[in-house]
Design a protein around this motif. Structure first.
Motif, mmCIF file in Angstrom:
data_model
loop_
_atom_site.group_PDB
_atom_site.id
_atom_site.type_symbol
_atom_site.label_atom_id
_atom_site.label_comp_id
_atom_site.label_asym_id
_atom_site.label_seq_id
_atom_site.Cartn_x
_atom_site.Cartn_y
_atom_site.Cartn_z
ATOM 1 N N PHE A 67 -31.894 42.835 57.479
ATOM 2 C CA PHE A 67 -33.263 42.892 56.993
ATOM 3 C C PHE A 67 -33.380 42.086 55.704
ATOM 4 C CE2 PHE A 67 -34.821 47.240 58.841
ATOM 5 C CZ PHE A 67 -34.340 46.886 60.091
ATOM 6 N N THR A 68 -34.513 41.423 55.529
ATOM 7 C CA THR A 68 -34.762 40.643 54.322
ATOM 8 C C THR A 68 -36.180 40.896 53.833
ATOM 9 O OG1 THR A 68 -33.270 38.878 55.059
ATOM 10 C CG2 THR A 68 -34.847 38.332 53.328
ATOM 11 N N ILE A 69 -36.305 41.169 52.544
ATOM 12 C CA ILE A 69 -37.622 41.343 51.919
ATOM 13 C C ILE A 69 -37.968 40.069 51.171
ATOM 14 C CG2 ILE A 69 -38.926 42.596 50.174
ATOM 15 C CD1 ILE A 69 -37.301 45.069 50.845
ATOM 16 N N SER A 70 -39.197 39.625 51.339
ATOM 17 C CA SER A 70 -39.668 38.469 50.595
ATOM 18 C C SER A 70 -41.136 38.665 50.267
ATOM 19 C CB SER A 70 -39.469 37.179 51.405
ATOM 20 O OG SER A 70 -40.232 37.213 52.592
ATOM 21 N N ARG A 71 -41.650 37.782 49.426
ATOM 22 C CA ARG A 71 -43.054 37.895 49.008
ATOM 23 C C ARG A 71 -43.657 36.500 48.929
ATOM 24 N NH1 ARG A 71 -47.375 39.540 46.044
ATOM 25 N NH2 ARG A 71 -47.282 41.769 46.498
ATOM 26 N N ASP A 72 -44.879 36.384 49.411
ATOM 27 C CA ASP A 72 -45.668 35.165 49.261
ATOM 28 C C ASP A 72 -46.787 35.484 48.279
ATOM 29 O OD1 ASP A 72 -47.491 33.064 49.454
ATOM 30 O OD2 ASP A 72 -47.009 32.697 51.554
ATOM 31 N N ASN A 73 -46.620 35.044 47.050
ATOM 32 C CA ASN A 73 -47.607 35.380 46.029
ATOM 33 C C ASN A 73 -48.962 34.730 46.298
ATOM 34 O OD1 ASN A 73 -45.914 37.057 44.555
ATOM 35 N ND2 ASN A 73 -45.086 35.355 43.362
ATOM 36 N N ALA A 74 -48.959 33.564 46.905
ATOM 37 C CA ALA A 74 -50.220 32.894 47.207
ATOM 38 C C ALA A 74 -51.060 33.726 48.181
ATOM 39 C CB ALA A 74 -49.954 31.509 47.788
ATOM 40 N N LYS A 75 -50.379 34.433 49.063
ATOM 41 C CA LYS A 75 -51.071 35.288 50.025
ATOM 42 C C LYS A 75 -51.084 36.753 49.595
ATOM 43 C CE LYS A 75 -49.950 32.333 53.980
ATOM 44 N NZ LYS A 75 -49.303 32.253 55.297
ATOM 45 N N ASN A 76 -50.465 37.025 48.454
ATOM 46 C CA ASN A 76 -50.357 38.404 47.967
ATOM 47 C C ASN A 76 -49.823 39.324 49.049
ATOM 48 O OD1 ASN A 76 -50.541 40.404 46.025
ATOM 49 N ND2 ASN A 76 -52.652 40.939 46.556
ATOM 50 N N THR A 77 -48.762 38.885 49.702
ATOM 51 C CA THR A 77 -48.215 39.611 50.846
ATOM 52 C C THR A 77 -46.716 39.821 50.687
ATOM 53 O OG1 THR A 77 -49.900 38.678 52.318
ATOM 54 C CG2 THR A 77 -47.946 39.621 53.351
ATOM 55 N N LEU A 78 -46.296 41.042 50.944
ATOM 56 C CA LEU A 78 -44.884 41.406 50.976
ATOM 57 C C LEU A 78 -44.437 41.439 52.431
ATOM 58 C CD1 LEU A 78 -42.491 42.546 49.151
ATOM 59 C CD2 LEU A 78 -43.235 44.793 49.981
ATOM 60 N N TYR A 79 -43.253 40.902 52.704
ATOM 61 C CA TYR A 79 -42.751 40.845 54.062
ATOM 62 C C TYR A 79 -41.447 41.622 54.205
ATOM 63 C CZ TYR A 79 -45.926 36.860 54.466
ATOM 64 O OH TYR A 79 -47.037 36.056 54.460
ATOM 65 N N LEU A 80 -41.217 42.106 55.424
ATOM 66 C CA LEU A 80 -39.916 42.648 55.801
ATOM 67 C C LEU A 80 -39.537 41.961 57.107
ATOM 68 C CD1 LEU A 80 -37.586 44.669 55.390
ATOM 69 C CD2 LEU A 80 -38.860 46.279 56.825
ATOM 70 N N LEU A 81 -38.555 41.103 57.020
ATOM 71 C CA LEU A 81 -38.082 40.393 58.201
ATOM 72 C C LEU A 81 -36.866 41.121 58.739
ATOM 73 C CD1 LEU A 81 -38.350 38.004 60.107
ATOM 74 C CD2 LEU A 81 -37.005 36.639 58.498
ATOM 75 N N MET A 82 -36.950 41.522 59.991
ATOM 76 C CA MET A 82 -35.898 42.342 60.589
ATOM 77 C C MET A 82 -35.281 41.585 61.766
ATOM 78 S SD MET A 82 -37.864 46.017 60.523
ATOM 79 C CE MET A 82 -39.180 45.480 61.621
ATOM 80 N N TYR A 83 -33.973 41.346 61.675
ATOM 81 C CA TYR A 83 -33.223 40.651 62.714
ATOM 82 C C TYR A 83 -32.340 41.641 63.469
ATOM 83 C CZ TYR A 83 -34.152 36.335 60.061
ATOM 84 O OH TYR A 83 -34.751 35.300 59.393
ATOM 85 N N SER A 84 -31.913 41.227 64.650
ATOM 86 C CA SER A 84 -30.924 42.001 65.422
ATOM 87 C C SER A 84 -31.268 43.483 65.443
ATOM 88 C CB SER A 84 -29.519 41.792 64.821
ATOM 89 O OG SER A 84 -29.175 40.424 64.843
ATOM 90 N N LEU A 85 -32.487 43.767 65.817
ATOM 91 C CA LEU A 85 -32.955 45.151 65.798
ATOM 92 C C LEU A 85 -32.212 46.022 66.792
ATOM 93 C CD1 LEU A 85 -36.722 44.409 65.325
ATOM 94 C CD2 LEU A 85 -35.350 45.866 63.833
ATOM 95 N N LYS A 86 -32.049 47.297 66.397
ATOM 96 C CA LYS A 86 -31.361 48.277 67.216
ATOM 97 C C LYS A 86 -32.322 49.420 67.504
ATOM 98 C CE LYS A 86 -27.383 47.264 64.308
ATOM 99 N NZ LYS A 86 -26.522 47.819 63.242
ATOM 100 N N PRO A 87 -32.080 50.185 68.552
ATOM 101 C CA PRO A 87 -32.970 51.325 68.828
ATOM 102 C C PRO A 87 -33.102 52.274 67.637
ATOM 103 C CG PRO A 87 -31.627 50.878 70.733
ATOM 104 C CD PRO A 87 -31.123 49.969 69.636
#
Length: 127
Positions: A67-87
């Motif tokens: 999982f990776t957290i990032s932020r786009d300040n121009a869009k005022n948006t916080l993201y959570l990118l989730m890879y290789s998801l498990k049940p």
């Protein structure tokens, strides 16, 4: 008062990925500490990851590397990118914020570290 709105959840198969977004309309969230939590039925809400206003991140051991957290300040948006998801990653995912630029280490992945919460977005991972 800070409003948070999450979106981007859905149903994926194991091994897939999703990107969750969290918007705080009318707020300059880039100055705040922010976090993602998740909760499964019958379980307590658990911290997934944290990001302070300088961009420093901290993750729960259970999601490190996936999982990776990032932020786009121009869009005022916080993201959570989730890879290789498990049940076991299934659950309602929430973003949270505290109106300060950082949270004490001991509280970063704890519910009591945050003042404002979104309504959540559901993630379902099938095997």
């Amino acid at each position: 008062q800070v409003q948070l709105v999450e979106f981007g959840g859905g149903s994926v198969q194991a091994g897939g990925r999703l990107r969750l977004s969290c918007v705080a309309p009318g707020s300059t969230g880039s100055r705040y500490a922010e976090a993602w939590f998740r909760q499964s039925p019958g379980k307590e809400r658990e911290g997934v990851g944290y990001r302070d206003s300088d961009g420093m991140t901290h993750y729960a051991d259970s999601v490190k590397g996936g999982f990776t957290i990032s932020r786009d300040n121009a869009k005022n948006t916080l993201y959570l990118l989730m890879y290789s998801l498990k049940p076991e990653d299934s659950g309602m995912y929430y973003c949270a914020t505290k109106t300060s630029d950082w949270v004490a280490w001991s509280l970063r992945l704890r519910v009591e570290g945050y003042d404002y919460w979104g309504q959540g977005t559901q993630v379902t991972v099938s095997s």
